[in-house]
Design a protein around this motif. Structure first.
Motif, PDB file in Angstrom:
ATOM      1  N   LEU A  19       0.828  -1.210   0.000  1.00  0.00           N
ATOM      2  CA  LEU A  19       0.000   0.000   0.000  1.00  0.00           C
ATOM      3  C   LEU A  19       0.863   1.261   0.000  1.00  0.00           C
ATOM      4  O   LEU A  19       0.552   2.236  -0.693  1.00  0.00           O
ATOM      5  CB  LEU A  19      -0.944   0.001   1.206  1.00  0.00           C
ATOM      6  CG  LEU A  19      -2.145  -0.927   1.094  1.00  0.00           C
ATOM      7  CD1 LEU A  19      -2.905  -0.967   2.408  1.00  0.00           C
ATOM      8  CD2 LEU A  19      -3.049  -0.481  -0.037  1.00  0.00           C
ATOM      9  N   VAL A  20       1.940   1.239   0.756  1.00  0.00           N
ATOM     10  CA  VAL A  20       2.840   2.400   0.771  1.00  0.00           C
ATOM     11  C   VAL A  20       3.456   2.587  -0.613  1.00  0.00           C
ATOM     12  O   VAL A  20       3.598   3.712  -1.093  1.00  0.00           O
ATOM     13  CB  VAL A  20       3.924   2.238   1.862  1.00  0.00           C
ATOM     14  CG1 VAL A  20       4.993   3.298   1.731  1.00  0.00           C
ATOM     15  CG2 VAL A  20       3.290   2.287   3.243  1.00  0.00           C
ATOM     16  N   GLU A  21       3.814   1.496  -1.283  1.00  0.00           N
ATOM     17  CA  GLU A  21       4.389   1.577  -2.634  1.00  0.00           C
ATOM     18  C   GLU A  21       3.413   2.229  -3.610  1.00  0.00           C
ATOM     19  O   GLU A  21       3.824   2.973  -4.500  1.00  0.00           O
ATOM     20  CB  GLU A  21       4.777   0.188  -3.137  1.00  0.00           C
ATOM     21  CG  GLU A  21       5.191   0.126  -4.591  1.00  0.00           C
ATOM     22  CD  GLU A  21       6.504   0.809  -4.913  1.00  0.00           C
ATOM     23  OE1 GLU A  21       6.681   1.236  -6.063  1.00  0.00           O
ATOM     24  OE2 GLU A  21       7.355   0.919  -4.017  1.00  0.00           O
ATOM     25  N   ILE A  22       2.126   1.980  -3.445  1.00  0.00           N
ATOM     26  CA  ILE A  22       1.134   2.584  -4.337  1.00  0.00           C
ATOM     27  C   ILE A  22       1.125   4.099  -4.177  1.00  0.00           C
ATOM     28  O   ILE A  22       1.056   4.837  -5.156  1.00  0.00           O
ATOM     29  CB  ILE A  22      -0.269   1.994  -4.066  1.00  0.00           C
ATOM     30  CG1 ILE A  22      -0.311   0.540  -4.537  1.00  0.00           C
ATOM     31  CG2 ILE A  22      -1.356   2.806  -4.767  1.00  0.00           C
ATOM     32  CD1 ILE A  22      -1.569  -0.200  -4.155  1.00  0.00           C
ATOM     33  N   PHE A  23       1.209   4.581  -2.961  1.00  0.00           N
ATOM     34  CA  PHE A  23       1.099   6.008  -2.707  1.00  0.00           C
ATOM     35  C   PHE A  23       2.438   6.739  -2.699  1.00  0.00           C
ATOM     36  O   PHE A  23       2.474   7.946  -2.878  1.00  0.00           O
ATOM     37  CB  PHE A  23       0.360   6.246  -1.377  1.00  0.00           C
ATOM     38  CG  PHE A  23      -1.083   5.868  -1.442  1.00  0.00           C
ATOM     39  CD1 PHE A  23      -2.002   6.698  -2.029  1.00  0.00           C
ATOM     40  CD2 PHE A  23      -1.516   4.647  -0.941  1.00  0.00           C
ATOM     41  CE1 PHE A  23      -3.340   6.346  -2.113  1.00  0.00           C
ATOM     42  CE2 PHE A  23      -2.850   4.281  -1.015  1.00  0.00           C
ATOM     43  CZ  PHE A  23      -3.763   5.135  -1.607  1.00  0.00           C
ATOM     44  N   VAL A  24       3.541   6.020  -2.481  1.00  0.00           N
ATOM     45  CA  VAL A  24       4.870   6.632  -2.448  1.00  0.00           C
ATOM     46  C   VAL A  24       5.772   5.829  -3.391  1.00  0.00           C
ATOM     47  O   VAL A  24       6.391   4.861  -2.972  1.00  0.00           O
ATOM     48  CB  VAL A  24       5.460   6.623  -1.015  1.00  0.00           C
ATOM     49  CG1 VAL A  24       6.818   7.304  -1.000  1.00  0.00           C
ATOM     50  CG2 VAL A  24       4.523   7.260  -0.023  1.00  0.00           C
ATOM     51  N   PRO A  25       5.837   6.211  -4.657  1.00  0.00           N
ATOM     52  CA  PRO A  25       6.642   5.443  -5.605  1.00  0.00           C
ATOM     53  C   PRO A  25       8.115   5.403  -5.187  1.00  0.00           C
ATOM     54  O   PRO A  25       8.700   6.416  -4.823  1.00  0.00           O
ATOM     55  CB  PRO A  25       6.482   6.205  -6.916  1.00  0.00           C
ATOM     56  CG  PRO A  25       5.273   7.047  -6.746  1.00  0.00           C
ATOM     57  CD  PRO A  25       5.158   7.336  -5.284  1.00  0.00           C
ATOM     58  N   LEU A  30      10.276  -0.733  -2.672  1.00  0.00           N
ATOM     59  CA  LEU A  30       9.317  -1.197  -1.674  1.00  0.00           C
ATOM     60  C   LEU A  30       8.637  -2.484  -2.130  1.00  0.00           C
ATOM     61  O   LEU A  30       8.300  -3.334  -1.297  1.00  0.00           O
ATOM     62  CB  LEU A  30       8.270  -0.120  -1.376  1.00  0.00           C
ATOM     63  CG  LEU A  30       8.783   1.103  -0.611  1.00  0.00           C
ATOM     64  CD1 LEU A  30       7.694   2.152  -0.474  1.00  0.00           C
ATOM     65  CD2 LEU A  30       9.307   0.695   0.750  1.00  0.00           C
ATOM     66  N   THR A  31       8.463  -2.655  -3.422  1.00  0.00           N
ATOM     67  CA  THR A  31       7.895  -3.898  -3.937  1.00  0.00           C
ATOM     68  C   THR A  31       8.816  -5.073  -3.665  1.00  0.00           C
ATOM     69  O   THR A  31       8.371  -6.155  -3.262  1.00  0.00           O
ATOM     70  CB  THR A  31       7.614  -3.777  -5.448  1.00  0.00           C
ATOM     71  OG1 THR A  31       6.746  -2.661  -5.669  1.00  0.00           O
ATOM     72  CG2 THR A  31       6.972  -5.032  -5.999  1.00  0.00           C
ATOM     73  N   VAL A  32      10.105  -4.856  -3.883  1.00  0.00           N
ATOM     74  CA  VAL A  32      11.085  -5.912  -3.591  1.00  0.00           C
ATOM     75  C   VAL A  32      11.081  -6.217  -2.095  1.00  0.00           C
ATOM     76  O   VAL A  32      11.127  -7.387  -1.688  1.00  0.00           O
ATOM     77  CB  VAL A  32      12.493  -5.488  -4.075  1.00  0.00           C
ATOM     78  CG1 VAL A  32      13.556  -6.454  -3.594  1.00  0.00           C
ATOM     79  CG2 VAL A  32      12.514  -5.372  -5.591  1.00  0.00           C
ATOM     80  N   LEU A  33      11.010  -5.181  -1.265  1.00  0.00           N
ATOM     81  CA  LEU A  33      10.947  -5.377   0.185  1.00  0.00           C
ATOM     82  C   LEU A  33       9.699  -6.165   0.566  1.00  0.00           C
ATOM     83  O   LEU A  33       9.766  -7.108   1.365  1.00  0.00           O
ATOM     84  CB  LEU A  33      10.972  -4.028   0.905  1.00  0.00           C
ATOM     85  CG  LEU A  33      10.857  -4.072   2.427  1.00  0.00           C
ATOM     86  CD1 LEU A  33      12.081  -4.770   3.017  1.00  0.00           C
ATOM     87  CD2 LEU A  33      10.713  -2.673   2.985  1.00  0.00           C
ATOM     88  N   ALA A  34       8.544  -5.811  -0.016  1.00  0.00           N
ATOM     89  CA  ALA A  34       7.296  -6.530   0.279  1.00  0.00           C
ATOM     90  C   ALA A  34       7.412  -7.983  -0.156  1.00  0.00           C
ATOM     91  O   ALA A  34       6.983  -8.888   0.575  1.00  0.00           O
ATOM     92  CB  ALA A  34       6.110  -5.860  -0.411  1.00  0.00           C
ATOM     93  N   GLY A  35       8.002  -8.227  -1.317  1.00  0.00           N
ATOM     94  CA  GLY A  35       8.196  -9.604  -1.772  1.00  0.00           C
ATOM     95  C   GLY A  35       9.075 -10.390  -0.823  1.00  0.00           C
ATOM     96  O   GLY A  35       8.779 -11.554  -0.503  1.00  0.00           O
ATOM     97  N   GLY A  36      10.138  -9.772  -0.336  1.00  0.00           N
ATOM     98  CA  GLY A  36      11.013 -10.436   0.633  1.00  0.00           C
ATOM     99  C   GLY A  36      10.289 -10.755   1.927  1.00  0.00           C
ATOM    100  O   GLY A  36      10.469 -11.840   2.504  1.00  0.00           O
TER     101      GLY A  36
END
Length: 158
Positions: A19-25, A30-36
């Motif tokens: 959700l943070v990645e959606i609002f703060v590119p 952050l996508t890689v962090l979320a995947g990890g």
């Protein structure tokens, strides 16, 4: 039951990071962090709980992540972070130079070869014009048949 606490917290953290990645590119960081975070949570479930619980977490992720992405992007569209303003003629925005439609049905001469674009002399004024794909030699008489956007469209006069 305590074995489930850490993986569930990591899953919630992963969704939050998405959700943070959606609002703060962040260019995908952050996508890689979320995947990890998701993979570490799944690792914990598969190694400390059971294979069945791991499969349940994977299925939950496959349902939850697209759901969160869909509604997160919908929320982004309605938030103050996105552009809501539409440009219109009422606000003085014009995509066409004023007066171009006045040239319709006027005649002139092709100054350069029109293949299909070039220059024409119409009523003593040099204009950039285009044909509908036809090649027109310089010196040929032409007529303005239409204006689309900032393009003045001409045809040969037979």
């Amino acid at each position: 039951m305590n074995a489930y606490v850490m993986p569930v917290l990591l899953q919630v953290l992963g969704v939050t990071v998405i959700l943070v990645e959606i609002f703060v590119p962040s260019l995908g960081l952050l996508t890689v962090l979320a995947g990890g975070i998701f993979f570490y949570s799944l690792y914990l479930v598969f190694t400390t709980i059971s294979r069945e619980a791991g499969i349940l977490f994977v299925v939950a992720d496959l349902v939850l992540v697209p759901f969160v992405l869909y509604f997160g992007l919908k929320a982004l569209g309605k938030s103050s972070l996105s552009l809501h303003k539409q440009l219109s003629r009422k606000e003085g925005v014009a995509s066409q130079k004023p007066g171009l439609t006045d040239w319709i049905h006027k005649t002139g001469v092709a100054v350069t070869d029109l293949r299909p674009s070039g220059t024409a002399l119409i009523e003593g004024k040099r204009l950039d014009v285009v044909t509908n794909g036809d090649y027109v030699d310089a010196g040929t008489r032409i007529r303005v048949t239409g204006v689309t956007g900032n393009r003045i469209v001409v045809d040969m006069i037979e």
